[in-house]
Design an enzyme around this catalytic site. Structure first.
Site, PDB file in Angstrom:
ATOM      1  N   GLY A  33       0.870  -1.177   0.000  1.00  0.00           N
ATOM      2  CA  GLY A  33       0.000   0.000   0.000  1.00  0.00           C
ATOM      3  C   GLY A  33       0.904   1.224   0.000  1.00  0.00           C
ATOM      4  N   ARG A  75      10.295  -1.532  -4.927  1.00  0.00           N
ATOM      5  CA  ARG A  75       9.088  -1.483  -5.749  1.00  0.00           C
ATOM      6  C   ARG A  75       9.092  -0.136  -6.492  1.00  0.00           C
ATOM      7  NH1 ARG A  75       3.640  -3.443  -3.100  1.00  0.00           N
ATOM      8  NH2 ARG A  75       3.270  -4.015  -5.280  1.00  0.00           N
ATOM      9  N   ASP A 221      -1.332   4.860  -6.353  1.00  0.00           N
ATOM     10  CA  ASP A 221       0.094   4.686  -6.039  1.00  0.00           C
ATOM     11  C   ASP A 221       0.932   5.838  -6.563  1.00  0.00           C
ATOM     12  OD1 ASP A 221      -1.142   1.837  -6.101  1.00  0.00           O
ATOM     13  OD2 ASP A 221       0.691   1.744  -4.891  1.00  0.00           O
ATOM     14  N   LYS A 232      -3.643  -0.201  -8.471  1.00  0.00           N
ATOM     15  CA  LYS A 232      -3.640  -1.662  -8.624  1.00  0.00           C
ATOM     16  C   LYS A 232      -4.259  -2.092  -9.948  1.00  0.00           C
ATOM     17  CE  LYS A 232      -2.129  -4.073  -6.572  1.00  0.00           C
ATOM     18  NZ  LYS A 232      -0.759  -4.564  -6.907  1.00  0.00           N
TER      19      LYS A 232
END
Ligand code: MRU
Length: 328
Positions: A33, A75, A221, A232
């Protein structure tokens, strides 16, 4: 932190004492998240300061840069991670000694933790007015308390509406392949006594056509200067379908999710391992040897966005033009 890979069957807390440990947790999605990994990465850099045996400020900055590099490589898509790391590095840089820098980064990361919850509450208050009593809200993935330090972004809007006396039901797509919807969103909503219903990802269009979703609220994000919303995988198809069925589509995100320095063409979409797709909770569900694509995020163009809910107010259409005004 809560080990999110073990939910919903096991509620397990895990501790990390090094930047390497935190980086591993982010990569394997023990924590996930965007806002949560932003604060966790910042804590990773702060742990590097606390654990450093540097004698000079220069040596300390070398240790912190090394930790920052490891954390940044975990990430690529959520901008909050880079925001968190940079905020701690710049705090350390502006201190005069090793001791002062270490104290300053620990204080800063605690401030970030508190700020995250306050920001989500503000964002929730902005978004609550968009919901009506009795609404059913379709979401995607988990943009709740688990994806933040607390309260949540998309689910923060739902929580805020509930706190204002509105009854709201959340439609929760499973969110294959990592199942953040059925595992995490359903877990946190059920734990908090908020009505929710899990649906297969493939049922999204049908539910909209049946008028069983009044609004879509998702997290983000990264939101780029040209108004593209990265979230997502599966969010883009929800936005297209919402447009087709005249259903308002609202991303909800704190100001730390905006990347005003880039256009959507400059964002890397994380491609995750094939194992997530060909197996479910360790059990193989597809033949061996068949190639797999596993993009973890997609980009929704601003033309499909009704408005963006932020802690600094609503970004209305035209989205790209108004982002600069509301966020900067
Ligand atoms: O791969 P994940 O689980 O880290 O992806 C999370 C999402 O896409 C969320 O919707 C996003 O980070 C917003 S969280 C408030």
């Amino acid at each position: 932190m809560i080990d999110q890979t073990a939910l919903p069957t096991t509620l397990r807390y895990v501790r990390y004492a090094t930047a390497d440990g935190v980086a591993g947790a982010i990569k394997t999605m023990v924590i996930r998240g965007a806002p949560a990994i932003g604060v966790a990465a910042a804590m990773g850099v702060a742990l590097a300061a606390v654990g450093s045996d540097a004698r000079t400020k220069e040596e300390l900055m070398e240790d912190l840069s090394h930790a920052a590099e490891i954390l940044r490589s975990t990430r690529p898509t959520a901008v909050n991670l880079f925001w968190g790391v940079d905020r701690i590095l710049s705090k350390a840089r502006s201190a005069d000694s090793v001791q002062e820098a270490t104290r300053a980064v620990v204080d800063e990361v605690k401030r970030m933790e508190d700020e995250d919850v306050e920001t989500n509450r503000r964002l929730g208050a902005v978004g609550a007015g968009l919901l009506e009593d009795g609404d059913t809200v379709l979401t995607q993935c988990n943009a709740g308390a688990l994806a933040t330090v607390g309260y949540g972004t998309a689910l923060g809007v739902v929580r805020a509406a509930k706190e204002r006396g509105k009854s709201v039901t959340v439609l929760v797509p499973e969110t294959r392949p990592a199942l953040q919807g059925s595992r995490l969103t359903a877990f946190e909503l059920a734990t908090d006594g908020i009505d929710c219903r899990i649906i297969p990802d493939t049922a999204v269009g049908y539910m909209m056509a049946q008028k069983r979703a009044d609004k879509v609220i998702v997290g983000a994000d990264r939101i780029t200067a040209d108004g593209f919303v990265f979230n997502k995988i599966g969010t883009y198809q929800e936005a297209v379908l919402a447009h087709r069925h005249d259903i308002p589509f609202y991303p909800a995100a704190p100001h730390s999710t905006f990347d005003l320095t880039r256009s959507h063409l400059e964002v890397t979409i994380e491609e995750r391992g094939f194992e997530e797709v060909v197996s479910v909770r360790g059990r193989r569900i597809a033949p061996k040897g068949v190639p797999v694509s596993n993009p973890a995020f997609d980009a929704t163009p601003p033309g499909l966005v009704t408005a963006i809910v932020t802690d600094r107010g609503l970004v209305r259409r035209p989205i790209a033009k108004n982002i600069a005004r509301v966020i900067s």
